[in-house]
Scaffold this motif. Sequence first.
Motif, PDB file in Angstrom:
ATOM      1  N   SER A 104     -16.792  -1.066  -3.699  1.00 44.30           N
ATOM      2  CA  SER A 104     -15.643  -0.202  -3.436  1.00 44.30           C
ATOM      3  C   SER A 104     -15.519   0.872  -4.508  1.00 44.30           C
ATOM      4  O   SER A 104     -15.164   2.026  -4.211  1.00 44.30           O
TER       5      SER A 104
ATOM      6  N   PHE B 171     -11.628   1.751   6.802  1.00 40.36           N
ATOM      7  CA  PHE B 171     -11.208   3.005   6.177  1.00 40.36           C
ATOM      8  C   PHE B 171     -11.906   4.197   6.834  1.00 40.36           C
ATOM      9  O   PHE B 171     -11.309   5.264   7.027  1.00 40.36           O
TER      10      PHE B 171
ATOM     11  N   HIS C  82     -15.511   4.813  -4.005  1.00 39.25           N
ATOM     12  CA  HIS C  82     -14.424   5.636  -4.553  1.00 39.25           C
ATOM     13  C   HIS C  82     -14.974   6.815  -5.344  1.00 39.25           C
ATOM     14  O   HIS C  82     -14.553   7.958  -5.153  1.00 39.25           O
TER      15      HIS C  82
ATOM     16  N   ILE D  78      -7.841   1.542  -4.550  1.00 37.57           N
ATOM     17  CA  ILE D  78      -6.986   0.356  -4.430  1.00 37.57           C
ATOM     18  C   ILE D  78      -7.835  -0.893  -4.257  1.00 37.57           C
ATOM     19  O   ILE D  78      -7.629  -1.913  -4.927  1.00 37.57           O
ATOM     20  N   GLU D  79      -8.817  -0.827  -3.354  1.00 37.33           N
ATOM     21  CA  GLU D  79      -9.648  -1.997  -3.081  1.00 37.33           C
ATOM     22  C   GLU D  79     -10.465  -2.393  -4.307  1.00 37.33           C
ATOM     23  O   GLU D  79     -10.617  -3.585  -4.600  1.00 37.33           O
TER      24      GLU D  79
ATOM     25  N   PRO E  24      -7.582   4.689  -0.851  1.00 36.58           N
ATOM     26  CA  PRO E  24      -7.844   3.300  -0.436  1.00 36.58           C
ATOM     27  C   PRO E  24      -8.975   2.599  -1.174  1.00 36.58           C
ATOM     28  O   PRO E  24      -8.843   1.427  -1.536  1.00 36.58           O
TER      29      PRO E  24
ATOM     30  N   GLU F 279     -13.867   9.813  -3.115  1.00 36.94           N
ATOM     31  CA  GLU F 279     -12.448  10.055  -3.381  1.00 36.94           C
ATOM     32  C   GLU F 279     -12.232  10.654  -4.765  1.00 36.94           C
ATOM     33  O   GLU F 279     -13.095  10.553  -5.636  1.00 36.94           O
TER      34      GLU F 279
ATOM     35  N   HIS G 153     -13.788  -3.637   5.275  1.00 39.43           N
ATOM     36  CA  HIS G 153     -12.905  -2.614   4.696  1.00 39.43           C
ATOM     37  C   HIS G 153     -13.541  -1.227   4.751  1.00 39.43           C
ATOM     38  O   HIS G 153     -12.853  -0.228   4.998  1.00 39.43           O
TER      39      HIS G 153
ATOM     40  N   THR H 143       0.829  -1.208   0.000  1.00 39.00           N
ATOM     41  CA  THR H 143       0.000   0.000   0.000  1.00 39.00           C
ATOM     42  C   THR H 143       0.861   1.255   0.000  1.00 39.00           C
ATOM     43  O   THR H 143       0.567   2.219  -0.724  1.00 39.00           O
TER      44      THR H 143
END
Length: 303
Positions: A207, A99, A211, A50-51, A47, A215, A95, A39
Amino acid sequence: MDSAVGNDKATAVGGMTARRATLIGASAILLWSTLALLTTLTGPIPPFEIEAVAFAVAGLVGIVWMAARGRSPRAALRQPPVAWLLGVGGLFGYHFLYFLALKSAPAAEANLINYLWPLLIVLFAGLLPGERLGRREVLGALVGLAGTGLLVTGGRGIAIDPAYLPGFLAAAGAAVTWGAYSTLSRLLGAVPTDAVAFFCLATAALSALCHWGLEATVAPDAGQWALLALMGLGPVGAAFFVWDIGMKKGDIHTLGALSYATPLLSTLLLILTGRAQPSGVVAASCLLIIAGAVIASWKPRRA
């Protein structure tokens, strides 16, 4: 004997000995210990991005592996709703809460609360049919928790600030989620491990939604794509398949206690790669975690 599956001669369960299943499950701990290093190497990629990528890789590789071994992906896909609820709820729910905890509370405190999950596995396992919770397992898990607490806090202790309560609650929720997912998997022994591939794909999709909603996307370069693929093959991929085998057919108490090695091995790996410094605290944590695992997994021979 404290555990029905912990017989010293390892009774065969579903075509596999309990001892072998425990060793297979323990390999997940080795894989998870590489996650922190991988990571950090991905740099600024957030994150949930990534997941999303890693779980997508894990799911697709799992389906290819099934097909290559002559097993039907369609059969693995057809699982009862309770299996989907547990599988996706465990993988994605853990997860998401983890997070959220890291974003809402100091990392040391959040991580310490999160690492209650090995202890919870040991405690929850005692409630399963055919299992019994012994004092040795509880003592070993508590010693391991002490070692993890020392490692995570650096021996400085922690201060619980009420302002971070939502983050602490999220960390506790993550611990309960993973502990429950792991132990309840035992009750779904008829669900093949192949189904984890589809749980990974569903987790990747959820995920990705998180995101996009929470994000900013960072476009990976070639090296970061390679790292994401490696994560999907290892700590965010194969680890969940072998963990499923260990939870369903291995010694849950032993695996719960051994899980405390995850943060220790992760820290040692960071030290070996020059991303962390060795210290007396790490050495003391190492001794406590090893001692806890030995205490919890020791099976005295019967005459």
